[in-house]
Design a protein around this motif. Structure first.
Motif, PDB file in Angstrom:
ATOM      1  N   VAL A 144       0.838  -1.200   0.000  1.00 20.72           N
ATOM      2  CA  VAL A 144       0.000   0.000   0.000  1.00 20.72           C
ATOM      3  C   VAL A 144       0.875   1.253   0.000  1.00 20.72           C
ATOM      4  O   VAL A 144       0.636   2.202  -0.763  1.00 20.72           O
ATOM      5  CB  VAL A 144      -0.948   0.008   1.213  1.00 20.72           C
ATOM      6  N   ALA A 145       1.912   1.273   0.849  1.00 17.86           N
ATOM      7  CA  ALA A 145       2.799   2.429   0.935  1.00 17.86           C
ATOM      8  C   ALA A 145       3.529   2.661  -0.380  1.00 17.86           C
ATOM      9  O   ALA A 145       3.665   3.803  -0.844  1.00 17.86           O
ATOM     10  CB  ALA A 145       3.805   2.233   2.071  1.00 17.86           C
ATOM     11  N   LEU A 146       3.983   1.575  -1.015  1.00 23.57           N
ATOM     12  CA  LEU A 146       4.722   1.693  -2.272  1.00 23.57           C
ATOM     13  C   LEU A 146       3.845   2.233  -3.391  1.00 23.57           C
ATOM     14  O   LEU A 146       4.226   3.177  -4.095  1.00 23.57           O
ATOM     15  CB  LEU A 146       5.299   0.337  -2.663  1.00 23.57           C
ATOM     16  N   ARG A 147       2.641   1.650  -3.546  1.00 25.58           N
ATOM     17  CA  ARG A 147       1.772   2.101  -4.639  1.00 25.58           C
ATOM     18  C   ARG A 147       1.279   3.528  -4.413  1.00 25.58           C
ATOM     19  O   ARG A 147       1.148   4.307  -5.353  1.00 25.58           O
ATOM     20  CB  ARG A 147       0.606   1.126  -4.832  1.00 25.58           C
ATOM     21  N   THR A 148       1.029   3.882  -3.151  1.00 25.98           N
ATOM     22  CA  THR A 148       0.576   5.240  -2.846  1.00 25.98           C
ATOM     23  C   THR A 148       1.644   6.266  -3.198  1.00 25.98           C
ATOM     24  O   THR A 148       1.357   7.303  -3.816  1.00 25.98           O
ATOM     25  CB  THR A 148       0.210   5.360  -1.353  1.00 25.98           C
ATOM     26  N   THR A 149       2.879   5.986  -2.816  1.00 31.27           N
ATOM     27  CA  THR A 149       3.978   6.903  -3.109  1.00 31.27           C
ATOM     28  C   THR A 149       4.197   7.041  -4.604  1.00 31.27           C
ATOM     29  O   THR A 149       4.336   8.157  -5.129  1.00 31.27           O
ATOM     30  CB  THR A 149       5.280   6.398  -2.446  1.00 31.27           C
ATOM     31  N   LEU A 150       4.215   5.912  -5.309  1.00 33.54           N
ATOM     32  CA  LEU A 150       4.456   5.939  -6.749  1.00 33.54           C
ATOM     33  C   LEU A 150       3.353   6.679  -7.485  1.00 33.54           C
ATOM     34  O   LEU A 150       3.630   7.527  -8.354  1.00 33.54           O
ATOM     35  CB  LEU A 150       4.568   4.503  -7.272  1.00 33.54           C
ATOM     36  N   ARG A 151       2.107   6.410  -7.148  1.00 29.57           N
ATOM     37  CA  ARG A 151       0.982   7.066  -7.828  1.00 29.57           C
ATOM     38  C   ARG A 151       0.961   8.563  -7.544  1.00 29.57           C
ATOM     39  O   ARG A 151       0.653   9.363  -8.436  1.00 29.57           O
ATOM     40  CB  ARG A 151      -0.335   6.415  -7.400  1.00 29.57           C
ATOM     41  N   THR A 152       1.296   8.944  -6.332  1.00 31.48           N
ATOM     42  CA  THR A 152       1.317  10.364  -5.985  1.00 31.48           C
ATOM     43  C   THR A 152       2.384  11.096  -6.794  1.00 31.48           C
ATOM     44  O   THR A 152       2.137  12.184  -7.336  1.00 31.48           O
ATOM     45  CB  THR A 152       1.582  10.552  -4.485  1.00 31.48           C
ATOM     46  N   ILE A 153       3.567  10.514  -6.885  1.00 28.97           N
ATOM     47  CA  ILE A 153       4.660  11.134  -7.631  1.00 28.97           C
ATOM     48  C   ILE A 153       4.287  11.273  -9.108  1.00 28.97           C
ATOM     49  O   ILE A 153       4.483  12.339  -9.718  1.00 28.97           O
ATOM     50  CB  ILE A 153       5.951  10.313  -7.482  1.00 28.97           C
ATOM     51  N   LEU A 154       3.730  10.226  -9.695  1.00 31.41           N
ATOM     52  CA  LEU A 154       3.376  10.260 -11.114  1.00 31.41           C
ATOM     53  C   LEU A 154       2.283  11.297 -11.382  1.00 31.41           C
ATOM     54  O   LEU A 154       2.318  12.009 -12.389  1.00 31.41           O
ATOM     55  CB  LEU A 154       2.919   8.875 -11.566  1.00 31.41           C
ATOM     56  N   ALA A 155       1.309  11.379 -10.472  1.00 31.48           N
ATOM     57  CA  ALA A 155       0.235  12.360 -10.652  1.00 31.48           C
ATOM     58  C   ALA A 155       0.780  13.782 -10.574  1.00 31.48           C
ATOM     59  O   ALA A 155       0.370  14.660 -11.353  1.00 31.48           O
ATOM     60  CB  ALA A 155      -0.847  12.141  -9.596  1.00 31.48           C
ATOM     61  N   LEU A 156       1.705  14.033  -9.665  1.00 32.05           N
ATOM     62  CA  LEU A 156       2.294  15.364  -9.538  1.00 32.05           C
ATOM     63  C   LEU A 156       3.114  15.729 -10.773  1.00 32.05           C
ATOM     64  O   LEU A 156       3.182  16.902 -11.162  1.00 32.05           O
ATOM     65  CB  LEU A 156       3.168  15.427  -8.281  1.00 32.05           C
TER      66      LEU A 156
END
Length: 277
Positions: free
Chosen positions: A31-43
């Motif tokens: 959960v932590a990994l996917r959340t971080t990755l998705r947040t970075i890509l969205a930004l």
């Protein structure tokens, strides 16, 4: 939750609807990994928003691609089925309404101007996108201004633009649905332009209905986004229904389009959260 204006759709959904179709998030590390990755890509994608307003050849293809990228960054995969998407000018696109995610979902298939509540323009990031995509604002609490919105939609249709509207007038959790209100369909009749119904279905990988993307009840935009990027992959199916000719009766046109959007599903007016019209 009371509703002082009987014209406005009732918004009575709560956290129980989210729990009913939330699925399992998985292990904490995942959960932590996917959340971080998705947040970075969205930004990373946010600075590219102004490109959607540049009048370049093939801009619709750019808009489709951008919306697909946004969905992917949020953990949403899109599949398209049904009839061909006809390259017609001046089409009113309608679908059921679950979330702000619908804007990107429809934009990935048939980009156009959206009819949405006026306050959406002030939202962070999404408000910028709304202005760039020339959203037609509607003040849902003001019935007197509704004819102006219908006239604006008709004018866009006559000019050959695609306009997207959500006739339920509010968002629903995906487990229940509201009736299509006929007001926006008058624009298609006035302009003499066809309507393209799209059936949207958010589900988990096992095929069960997902309420993760929903924006309902007392949800905040932040909480809705957080829930989506934390969750496992969400799949949205877009089924392209047959074009509907406008005819002369907006209620009959609304009923035909609602039947097409629902398919075998039975409409249930039970839950919601006002977002667009």
């Amino acid at each position: 939750m009371t509703n002082p204006n009987p014209w406005l759709p009732r918004a009575s959904c709560g956290a129980e609807c989210i729990r009913a179709g939330s699925g399992q998030a998985g292990r904490r590390a995942a959960v932590a990994l996917r959340t971080t990755l998705r947040t970075i890509l969205a930004l990373i994608l946010i600075p590219a928003l102004p490109l959607l307003a540049v009048p370049l050849p093939g801009r619709s293809h750019i808009q489709r691609g951008y919306c697909r990228l946004v969905l992917r960054c949020l953990g949403v995969r899109i599949t398209v089925s049904g009839g061909p998407i006809r390259n017609l000018r001046g089409v009113l696109v309608v679908s059921g309404h679950v979330s702000w995610v619908d804007i990107f979902t429809v934009g990935a298939v048939m980009p156009g101007s959206f009819v949405a509540k006026a306050e959406m323009i002030s939202w962070p990031a999404l408000g910028v996108l709304a202005r760039l995509m020339k959203v037609i604002p509607i003040e849902r609490e003001s019935l007197r201004r509704l004819p102006e919105v219908v006239d604006a939609v008709a004018a866009r249709l006559r000019a050959g633009h695609t306009v997207v509207a959500f006739p339920e007038g509010t968002t629903w959790c995906g487990l229940g649905y509201g009736p299509f209100r006929p007001a926006m369909f008058q624009a298609a009749i006035d302009a003499g332009r066809p309507v393209q119904p799209l059936r949207l279905n958010y589900h988990h990988r096992d095929g069960s209905t997902s309420t993760v993307p929903a924006y309902i009840g007392d949800d905040t935009l932040f909480e809705s986004i957080r829930r989506l990027i934390v969750a496992r992959r969400t799949i949205v199916g877009v089924h392209v229904e047959s074009l509907e000719l406008p005819g002369t009766d907006r209620r009959a046109l609304a009923a035909r389009c609602e039947a097409a959007v629902r398919g075998a599903q039975v409409p249930q007016a039970v839950h919601g959260h006002a977002l667009a019209a």
